[in-house]
Design a protein around this motif. Structure first.
Motif, mmCIF file in Angstrom:
data_model
loop_
_atom_site.group_PDB
_atom_site.id
_atom_site.type_symbol
_atom_site.label_atom_id
_atom_site.label_comp_id
_atom_site.label_asym_id
_atom_site.label_seq_id
_atom_site.Cartn_x
_atom_site.Cartn_y
_atom_site.Cartn_z
ATOM 1 N N ALA A 183 -20.366 -37.035 16.933
ATOM 2 C CA ALA A 183 -18.944 -37.254 16.685
ATOM 3 C C ALA A 183 -18.435 -36.612 15.407
ATOM 4 O O ALA A 183 -17.219 -36.439 15.258
ATOM 5 C CB ALA A 183 -18.659 -38.758 16.628
ATOM 6 N N GLY A 184 -19.311 -36.256 14.488
ATOM 7 C CA GLY A 184 -18.895 -35.869 13.154
ATOM 8 C C GLY A 184 -18.639 -34.386 12.939
ATOM 9 O O GLY A 184 -18.324 -33.644 13.879
ATOM 10 N N ALA A 185 -18.790 -33.970 11.698
ATOM 11 C CA ALA A 185 -18.435 -32.609 11.294
ATOM 12 C C ALA A 185 -19.301 -31.548 11.961
ATOM 13 O O ALA A 185 -18.873 -30.401 12.109
ATOM 14 C CB ALA A 185 -18.546 -32.484 9.775
ATOM 15 N N ARG A 186 -20.511 -31.900 12.381
ATOM 16 C CA ARG A 186 -21.381 -30.960 13.081
ATOM 17 C C ARG A 186 -21.243 -31.067 14.598
ATOM 18 O O ARG A 186 -21.967 -30.424 15.341
ATOM 19 C CB ARG A 186 -22.835 -31.169 12.666
ATOM 20 C CG ARG A 186 -23.111 -30.824 11.213
ATOM 21 C CD ARG A 186 -24.579 -31.054 10.855
ATOM 22 N NE ARG A 186 -24.868 -30.681 9.490
ATOM 23 C CZ ARG A 186 -24.682 -31.462 8.434
ATOM 24 N NH1 ARG A 186 -24.206 -32.687 8.601
ATOM 25 N NH2 ARG A 186 -24.971 -31.045 7.208
ATOM 26 N N GLY A 187 -20.317 -31.916 15.027
ATOM 27 C CA GLY A 187 -20.089 -32.108 16.451
ATOM 28 C C GLY A 187 -18.619 -32.068 16.785
ATOM 29 O O GLY A 187 -17.928 -31.084 16.515
ATOM 30 N N MET A 188 -18.122 -33.161 17.339
ATOM 31 C CA MET A 188 -16.779 -33.196 17.901
ATOM 32 C C MET A 188 -15.678 -32.914 16.877
ATOM 33 O O MET A 188 -14.755 -32.126 17.138
ATOM 34 C CB MET A 188 -16.547 -34.562 18.546
ATOM 35 C CG MET A 188 -15.289 -34.685 19.349
ATOM 36 S SD MET A 188 -15.251 -36.264 20.225
ATOM 37 C CE MET A 188 -15.236 -37.403 18.828
ATOM 38 N N VAL A 189 -15.755 -33.533 15.707
ATOM 39 C CA VAL A 189 -14.716 -33.324 14.694
ATOM 40 C C VAL A 189 -14.738 -31.882 14.183
ATOM 41 O O VAL A 189 -13.690 -31.247 14.024
ATOM 42 C CB VAL A 189 -14.872 -34.321 13.527
ATOM 43 C CG1 VAL A 189 -13.890 -33.999 12.409
ATOM 44 C CG2 VAL A 189 -14.633 -35.752 14.013
ATOM 45 N N GLY A 190 -15.932 -31.347 13.961
ATOM 46 C CA GLY A 190 -16.030 -29.948 13.564
ATOM 47 C C GLY A 190 -15.499 -29.025 14.638
ATOM 48 O O GLY A 190 -14.823 -28.023 14.350
ATOM 49 N N GLY A 191 -15.753 -29.366 15.901
ATOM 50 C CA GLY A 191 -15.232 -28.565 16.995
ATOM 51 C C GLY A 191 -13.718 -28.613 17.077
ATOM 52 O O GLY A 191 -13.070 -27.599 17.367
ATOM 53 N N GLN A 192 -13.144 -29.770 16.771
ATOM 54 C CA GLN A 192 -11.684 -29.875 16.756
ATOM 55 C C GLN A 192 -11.086 -29.029 15.634
ATOM 56 O O GLN A 192 -10.025 -28.416 15.808
ATOM 57 C CB GLN A 192 -11.261 -31.335 16.598
ATOM 58 C CG GLN A 192 -9.760 -31.561 16.561
ATOM 59 C CD GLN A 192 -9.050 -31.178 17.854
ATOM 60 O OE1 GLN A 192 -9.684 -31.073 18.893
ATOM 61 N NE2 GLN A 192 -7.747 -30.975 17.789
ATOM 62 N N LEU B 191 -17.575 -23.414 19.539
ATOM 63 C CA LEU B 191 -16.490 -24.393 19.458
ATOM 64 C C LEU B 191 -16.651 -25.455 20.542
ATOM 65 O O LEU B 191 -16.575 -26.655 20.262
ATOM 66 C CB LEU B 191 -15.153 -23.661 19.594
ATOM 67 C CG LEU B 191 -13.829 -24.425 19.458
ATOM 68 C CD1 LEU B 191 -12.684 -23.429 19.254
ATOM 69 C CD2 LEU B 191 -13.504 -25.305 20.663
ATOM 70 N N GLN B 192 -16.853 -25.020 21.765
ATOM 71 C CA GLN B 192 -16.902 -25.971 22.869
ATOM 72 C C GLN B 192 -18.183 -26.775 22.895
ATOM 73 O O GLN B 192 -18.186 -27.928 23.337
ATOM 74 C CB GLN B 192 -16.692 -25.243 24.204
ATOM 75 C CG GLN B 192 -15.348 -24.545 24.330
ATOM 76 C CD GLN B 192 -14.158 -25.496 24.196
ATOM 77 O OE1 GLN B 192 -14.316 -26.721 24.156
ATOM 78 N NE2 GLN B 192 -12.954 -24.933 24.116
ATOM 79 N N ARG B 193 -19.284 -26.195 22.437
ATOM 80 C CA ARG B 193 -20.516 -26.978 22.312
ATOM 81 C C ARG B 193 -20.295 -28.141 21.348
ATOM 82 O O ARG B 193 -20.770 -29.266 21.575
ATOM 83 C CB ARG B 193 -21.674 -26.108 21.812
ATOM 84 C CG ARG B 193 -22.376 -25.310 22.880
ATOM 85 C CD ARG B 193 -23.717 -24.808 22.390
ATOM 86 N NE ARG B 193 -24.381 -23.958 23.367
ATOM 87 C CZ ARG B 193 -25.087 -24.399 24.396
ATOM 88 N NH1 ARG B 193 -25.200 -25.710 24.589
ATOM 89 N NH2 ARG B 193 -25.668 -23.561 25.228
ATOM 90 N N MET B 194 -19.575 -27.872 20.250
ATOM 91 C CA MET B 194 -19.330 -28.916 19.263
ATOM 92 C C MET B 194 -18.280 -29.911 19.749
ATOM 93 O O MET B 194 -18.490 -31.121 19.730
ATOM 94 C CB MET B 194 -18.896 -28.290 17.934
ATOM 95 C CG MET B 194 -19.985 -27.479 17.254
ATOM 96 S SD MET B 194 -19.373 -26.498 15.853
ATOM 97 C CE MET B 194 -18.947 -27.813 14.681
ATOM 98 N N LYS B 195 -17.150 -29.405 20.205
ATOM 99 C CA LYS B 195 -16.020 -30.274 20.535
ATOM 100 C C LYS B 195 -16.280 -31.119 21.787
ATOM 101 O O LYS B 195 -15.919 -32.304 21.825
ATOM 102 C CB LYS B 195 -14.752 -29.440 20.741
ATOM 103 C CG LYS B 195 -13.523 -30.288 21.006
ATOM 104 C CD LYS B 195 -12.277 -29.432 21.207
ATOM 105 C CE LYS B 195 -11.075 -30.318 21.546
ATOM 106 N NZ LYS B 195 -9.860 -29.549 21.825
ATOM 107 N N HIS C 92 -15.059 -41.582 22.877
ATOM 108 C CA HIS C 92 -14.380 -40.507 23.603
ATOM 109 C C HIS C 92 -12.876 -40.753 23.638
ATOM 110 O O HIS C 92 -12.079 -39.829 23.390
ATOM 111 C CB HIS C 92 -14.945 -40.415 25.016
ATOM 112 C CG HIS C 92 -14.229 -39.453 25.907
ATOM 113 N ND1 HIS C 92 -14.059 -38.115 25.601
ATOM 114 C CD2 HIS C 92 -13.612 -39.632 27.113
ATOM 115 C CE1 HIS C 92 -13.391 -37.514 26.565
ATOM 116 N NE2 HIS C 92 -13.100 -38.410 27.490
ATOM 117 N N CYS C 93 -12.472 -41.984 23.923
ATOM 118 C CA CYS C 93 -11.042 -42.299 24.004
ATOM 119 C C CYS C 93 -10.366 -42.180 22.638
ATOM 120 O O CYS C 93 -9.206 -41.749 22.559
ATOM 121 C CB CYS C 93 -10.844 -43.690 24.585
ATOM 122 S SG CYS C 93 -11.243 -43.801 26.347
#
Length: 299
Positions: free
Chosen positions: A153-162, A181-185, A82-83
């Motif tokens: 964390a990856g393209a289907r999650g946080m990075v994709g959301g970013q 977007l927010q579900r992923m990021k 997260h950090c």
């Protein structure tokens, strides 16, 4: 809505202190030539914060009698990742923020190159911790945790959301696109943190499904309140830069729904999250309290 248990703030503070102690041990000080990297990593993770994600991991793990040592290590891995995301999100190429957790962002305290490397190191250390037998003796559990975090964390999650968040600066999103977007990021990592405790405890599939459904609703409620705080909060209250979404022209839950409807939606999501916990027959009180806390918080 039900009120938050008076013991929640104490429980969160205790878990935050324990996980912070574990993270400090995992990032030792030394006189190595590359110590500046570790200084930046320590600066990025030891400055406080709600430690919401670690608390979700530990609270869920305790439902299954998982040792605190294992739960705190898994929670530290979640918080490291997260950090890392915060350090990179704050960079000039992303949100170009100058305040995080009440202090200058990592790239301002050090420099951009060091901040990038510190984020990279925190990201990879998260997986190193989860793969370590000290986190769990069963290699199947360790593999499951690594796979879960990688997806979140990856393209289907946080990075994709970013990536979607960057696109939102030039493309008008409707409510469905913003929700995705927010579900992923944000939501995927919150779901991962919650489910991680169940994986540590070898929870049955119906429990894991309920935890994930709970966390998805929780994550969206959390983000709606974040949007409200970004619009109406102050740096002193939130500990970070505010007003950035509006300045960037991004559509948010609040810009589309308006203040009152957005807050109403957050409260509905909180209630739905709590309903998913019925499978635990009253044993998940702290998770219920967290669902109330994310809507009532001021930072």
């Amino acid at each position: 809505m039900p009120s938050v248990s008076p013991s929640l703030s104490t429980a969160m503070a205790q878990v935050a202190a324990s996980v912070t102690e574990v993270m400090a041990r995992l990032l030792p000080k030394s006189d190595f030539a590359e110590q500046r990297l570790f200084d930046a990593m320590r600066y990025s993770v030891l400055a406080g914060g709600k430690r919401l994600r670690p608390f979700l991991t530990v609270s869920t793990a305790r439902l299954y009698g998982v040792s605190d040592e294992s739960a705190f290590r898994a929670a530290a891995a979640i918080e490291f990742l997260h950090c890392y995301s915060l350090v990179h999100d704050d960079l000039p190429a992303m949100d170009n923020a100058d305040l995080r957790r009440g202090q200058p962002t990592t790239h301002l305290k050090f420099n951009e190159a060091t901040a990038i490397l510190a984020g990279d190191a925190l990201l990879t250390m998260a997986f190193e911790i989860l793969a370590d037998a000290r986190t769990h003796e069963d290699p199947k559990v360790r593999i499951a945790m690594v796979a879960l975090l990688a997806h979140a964390a990856g393209a289907r999650g946080m990075v994709g959301g970013q990536m979607l968040d960057l696109i939102a600066e030039t493309t008008r999103f409707d409510i469905g696109a913003i929700t995705r977007l927010q579900r992923m990021k944000t939501g995927e990592l919150i779901a991962c943190a919650t489910e991680m405790g169940g994986i540590l405890g070898k929870a049955p599939a119906p429990h894991l499904s309920a935890l994930r459904a709970y966390a998805h609703d929780l994550g969206l409620a959390f983000q709606i309140i974040d949007d409200l705080l970004d619009l109406q909060g102050s740096p002193e209250e939130t500990g970070k830069s505010v007003g950035q979404d509006e300045q960037a022209g991004k559509a948010t839950f609040v810009s589309i729904l308006g203040h009152d409807r957005a807050l109403q939606q957050a409260r509905l999501l909180s209630e739905q999250a709590i309903a998913h916990l019925s499978i635990f027959e009253g044993r998940a009180g702290q998770l219920e309290d967290i669902a109330v806390f994310v809507v009532d918080r001021k930072s």
